[in-house]
Design a protein around this motif. Sequence first.
Motif, mmCIF file in Angstrom:
data_model
loop_
_atom_site.group_PDB
_atom_site.id
_atom_site.type_symbol
_atom_site.label_atom_id
_atom_site.label_comp_id
_atom_site.label_asym_id
_atom_site.label_seq_id
_atom_site.Cartn_x
_atom_site.Cartn_y
_atom_site.Cartn_z
ATOM 1 N N ILE A 36 59.818 51.096 1.018
ATOM 2 C CA ILE A 36 58.938 49.982 1.396
ATOM 3 C C ILE A 36 57.506 50.495 1.501
ATOM 4 N N GLY A 160 64.260 48.945 -1.490
ATOM 5 C CA GLY A 160 62.988 49.094 -0.793
ATOM 6 C C GLY A 160 61.815 48.418 -1.493
ATOM 7 N N ALA A 164 59.571 45.265 -0.330
ATOM 8 C CA ALA A 164 58.111 45.373 -0.254
ATOM 9 C C ALA A 164 57.437 44.248 -1.043
ATOM 10 N N VAL A 178 53.882 44.816 6.504
ATOM 11 C CA VAL A 178 55.009 45.321 5.708
ATOM 12 C C VAL A 178 55.406 46.718 6.181
ATOM 13 N N ALA A 182 59.231 48.490 7.970
ATOM 14 C CA ALA A 182 59.996 49.641 7.484
ATOM 15 C C ALA A 182 60.700 50.397 8.604
#
Length: 401
Positions: A36, A160, A164, A178, A182
């Motif tokens: 991410i 991931g 994202a 964002v 994670a």
Amino acid sequence: MMNKSQVASKKQNKAIPKNVWVLGFVSLLTDISSKIIDSLLPVFLVSTLGANLLTVGWIEGIAESTASVIKLFSGAFSDYLGKRKGLAIAGYGLSTLVKLLFALATSPMWILIARFGDRVGKGIRVAPRDALVADATDEANRGAAYGLRQSLDTIGAFIGPVVAFALMSVWEQNFRLVFWSALVPGILALALLAGGVKESNTKVAHQQSNPLNYDNLRSLGKSYWQLVAVALLFNLGNSSDAFLLLKALEIGIPASLVPLSLLVMNLTYFLSAYPVGLLSDRIGRLGLLVSGFTLYVFVYIGFAFVNIQWQLWSLFALYGLYQGLSKGLLLALVADQVPANLRGTAFGVINLAIGVALLPASILAGSLWELVSSKATFIAGSVFAFGAIILLLATTKNPQD
């Protein structure tokens, strides 16, 4: 009576141990968390924090080299203790904790500190984790076990960037929000590791002497040290994947779509890693590893000259295939060749060699990009890989031949 091929086939059908599955899912969750951030970090550095390409190279090179130095001592310490799990927990825990810094970063220095802490965590955990896989398996199913763990790891690396991309779209390009998200899969991975992994039933012998002393290092064997030399040479041209993402930006792929390039790469990595590991248990590992390195040469030449977007997507897919053909096999070759009570040390030493190469590799890549062109960066990588192939063929014999 069964002949040798029948015995080998019977061994091949052994179930992959629970530890390998759990470690695979821990890697899956950890990679969701890491990717991410990683899929957005080069763009965040350049577009939000104002870093140049050479700065990106320094940050990636310092972070990765630090991790590799620590892998040496962590692996050796796990051999000395005869235990691996506690070090793995410490490493995963640190990597999860420092992800807070990515969301709080206001300058490239913050990112350097965060990447440093994240890679220190990786350095602590990787060699003991790889040794845990070797401790739970034998040569007949080791390729499949490493391939499975790599495949599960890569599912996380696949998910991931998707997460994202989705969150960047929903949260209107809010990088920091964002990055906060994670933390969630990282915490879940830590809980799964703590509750689901057990030290090997066949207890690793406690080292009565320093695993890094001359006699112990010598006992790792000539074939192992030749493999270390190959890994060192190859990785002198294997700079951070951040430069692949920046290549995507260079040819006009929008920043919001850049994470999807990692998705494509990790899809082919996931699809190939386990079958390749399984095949290596049957036919040997050396030829497959050479094939992976050869593919890397051609893919990097492709990155040097690509200027059409659909061609770039194809190169990312082939890059994932190279990883499936090489990463798990290298670990399996190490485990095949060294004594059980020095596996942590062996994984640590080869990771140190890779890390020693990664700092100059990333600095060289960033310098060539800034001073010459992106073409020079990728051509240099292909040249080092070709040299590694020659060295591998000249010095290394397949232990299964």
